[in-house]
Design a protein around this motif. Structure first.
Motif, PDB file in Angstrom:
ATOM      1  N   THR A 222     104.160  22.635  37.409  1.00  0.00           N
ATOM      2  CA  THR A 222     104.999  21.573  38.221  1.00  0.00           C
ATOM      3  C   THR A 222     104.279  20.357  38.616  1.00  0.00           C
ATOM      4  OG1 THR A 222     103.954  22.472  40.472  1.00  0.00           O
ATOM      5  CG2 THR A 222     105.948  23.616  39.465  1.00  0.00           C
ATOM      6  N   SER A 223     104.925  19.251  39.031  1.00  0.00           N
ATOM      7  CA  SER A 223     104.283  18.101  39.429  1.00  0.00           C
ATOM      8  C   SER A 223     103.285  18.328  40.355  1.00  0.00           C
ATOM      9  CB  SER A 223     105.127  17.043  40.152  1.00  0.00           C
ATOM     10  OG  SER A 223     106.486  16.820  39.555  1.00  0.00           O
ATOM     11  N   ARG A 224     103.308  19.362  41.289  1.00  0.00           N
ATOM     12  CA  ARG A 224     102.181  19.441  42.159  1.00  0.00           C
ATOM     13  C   ARG A 224     100.950  20.017  41.511  1.00  0.00           C
ATOM     14  NH1 ARG A 224     100.817  17.968  47.213  1.00  0.00           N
ATOM     15  NH2 ARG A 224      99.089  19.200  47.916  1.00  0.00           N
ATOM     16  N   ASP A 225     101.176  20.930  40.463  1.00  0.00           N
ATOM     17  CA  ASP A 225      99.997  21.463  39.923  1.00  0.00           C
ATOM     18  C   ASP A 225      99.275  20.248  39.170  1.00  0.00           C
ATOM     19  OD1 ASP A 225     100.785  24.230  40.568  1.00  0.00           O
ATOM     20  OD2 ASP A 225     102.054  24.121  38.670  1.00  0.00           O
ATOM     21  N   VAL A 226      99.940  19.543  38.738  1.00  0.00           N
ATOM     22  CA  VAL A 226      99.347  18.303  38.120  1.00  0.00           C
ATOM     23  C   VAL A 226      98.510  17.324  39.238  1.00  0.00           C
ATOM     24  CG1 VAL A 226      99.461  16.349  36.723  1.00  0.00           C
ATOM     25  CG2 VAL A 226     100.823  18.161  36.059  1.00  0.00           C
ATOM     26  N   LEU A 227      99.282  17.247  40.110  1.00  0.00           N
ATOM     27  CA  LEU A 227      98.467  16.439  41.314  1.00  0.00           C
ATOM     28  C   LEU A 227      97.320  17.104  41.768  1.00  0.00           C
ATOM     29  CD1 LEU A 227      98.536  14.210  43.285  1.00  0.00           C
ATOM     30  CD2 LEU A 227      99.953  15.338  44.801  1.00  0.00           C
ATOM     31  N   ASP A 228      97.309  18.421  41.975  1.00  0.00           N
ATOM     32  CA  ASP A 228      96.157  19.271  42.579  1.00  0.00           C
ATOM     33  C   ASP A 228      95.002  19.159  41.511  1.00  0.00           C
ATOM     34  OD1 ASP A 228      97.598  19.692  44.851  1.00  0.00           O
ATOM     35  OD2 ASP A 228      98.020  21.889  44.085  1.00  0.00           O
ATOM     36  N   TYR A 229      95.412  19.406  40.264  1.00  0.00           N
ATOM     37  CA  TYR A 229      94.186  19.076  39.083  1.00  0.00           C
ATOM     38  C   TYR A 229      93.652  17.906  39.214  1.00  0.00           C
ATOM     39  CZ  TYR A 229      92.331  18.893  34.509  1.00  0.00           C
ATOM     40  OH  TYR A 229      91.332  18.934  33.472  1.00  0.00           O
TER      41      TYR A 229
ATOM     42  N   LEU B 193      93.351  15.744  41.728  1.00  0.00           N
ATOM     43  CA  LEU B 193      92.672  15.438  42.791  1.00  0.00           C
ATOM     44  C   LEU B 193      91.587  16.243  43.076  1.00  0.00           C
ATOM     45  CD1 LEU B 193      95.554  15.212  45.566  1.00  0.00           C
ATOM     46  CD2 LEU B 193      94.487  13.503  44.565  1.00  0.00           C
ATOM     47  N   ASN B 194      91.293  17.101  42.436  1.00  0.00           N
ATOM     48  CA  ASN B 194      90.229  17.957  42.442  1.00  0.00           C
ATOM     49  C   ASN B 194      89.202  17.477  41.190  1.00  0.00           C
ATOM     50  OD1 ASN B 194      90.752  20.006  44.238  1.00  0.00           O
ATOM     51  ND2 ASN B 194      92.033  21.315  42.680  1.00  0.00           N
ATOM     52  N   LEU B 195      89.655  16.594  40.569  1.00  0.00           N
ATOM     53  CA  LEU B 195      88.754  16.125  39.582  1.00  0.00           C
ATOM     54  C   LEU B 195      87.725  14.948  40.141  1.00  0.00           C
ATOM     55  CD1 LEU B 195      90.934  15.419  36.630  1.00  0.00           C
ATOM     56  CD2 LEU B 195      89.173  17.315  36.790  1.00  0.00           C
ATOM     57  N   ASP B 196      88.249  14.499  41.352  1.00  0.00           N
ATOM     58  CA  ASP B 196      87.451  13.251  41.805  1.00  0.00           C
ATOM     59  C   ASP B 196      87.425  13.028  43.160  1.00  0.00           C
ATOM     60  OD1 ASP B 196      85.875  10.673  41.862  1.00  0.00           O
ATOM     61  OD2 ASP B 196      87.430   9.575  41.421  1.00  0.00           O
ATOM     62  N   GLU B 197      86.391  13.132  43.873  1.00  0.00           N
ATOM     63  CA  GLU B 197      86.721  12.898  45.563  1.00  0.00           C
ATOM     64  C   GLU B 197      87.076  11.836  45.798  1.00  0.00           C
ATOM     65  OE1 GLU B 197      83.611  13.761  49.314  1.00  0.00           O
ATOM     66  OE2 GLU B 197      82.868  14.644  47.234  1.00  0.00           O
ATOM     67  N   LYS B 198      86.540  10.752  45.480  1.00  0.00           N
ATOM     68  CA  LYS B 198      87.119   9.331  45.863  1.00  0.00           C
ATOM     69  C   LYS B 198      88.628   9.394  45.685  1.00  0.00           C
ATOM     70  CE  LYS B 198      85.971   4.692  45.202  1.00  0.00           C
ATOM     71  NZ  LYS B 198      85.207   3.515  44.416  1.00  0.00           N
ATOM     72  N   LEU B 199      89.214   9.776  44.554  1.00  0.00           N
ATOM     73  CA  LEU B 199      90.619   9.853  44.210  1.00  0.00           C
ATOM     74  C   LEU B 199      91.302  10.830  45.491  1.00  0.00           C
ATOM     75  CD1 LEU B 199      92.802   9.152  42.638  1.00  0.00           C
ATOM     76  CD2 LEU B 199      92.647  10.974  41.251  1.00  0.00           C
TER      77      LEU B 199
END
Length: 96
Positions: free
Chosen positions: A14-21, A23-29
């Protein structure tokens, strides 16, 4: 929720899955995303107390977001009036 096939994840997401992925890559993001979401919610609810940008530092946000933060700080009184008196602004638009 709508699922779609993702070549990156090689599964249905889902879009939420991609967003969570992402956001977990970069703390600043993640911090910038949360700041923007908080500002959007404060504007939507006409809540000036939640709409504070004093604690935002240039090193914690991207250049584009920092430009927006500077704009909001510069025009804070106008934004505060808009949030506190939304009906007045609608009347002005209607008269124009």
């Amino acid at each position: 929720m709508k699922y779609y096939r993702s070549k990156l994840f090689k599964t249905y997401v889902t879009s939420r899955d991609v967003l969570d992925y992402l956001l977990n890559l970069d703390e600043k993001l993640y911090k910038v995303y949360m700041l923007v979401q908080e500002l959007r919610e404060a504007l939507k609810q006409y809540d000036w107390l939640r709409f504070t940008l004093c604690q935002v530092e240039k090193k914690n946000v991207s250049a584009g977001v920092w430009r927006d933060v500077r704009f909001y700080k510069k025009h804070g009184s106008i934004i505060r009036s808009t949030i506190n008196y939304p009906q007045f602004n609608n009347k002005v638009k209607f008269i124009k």
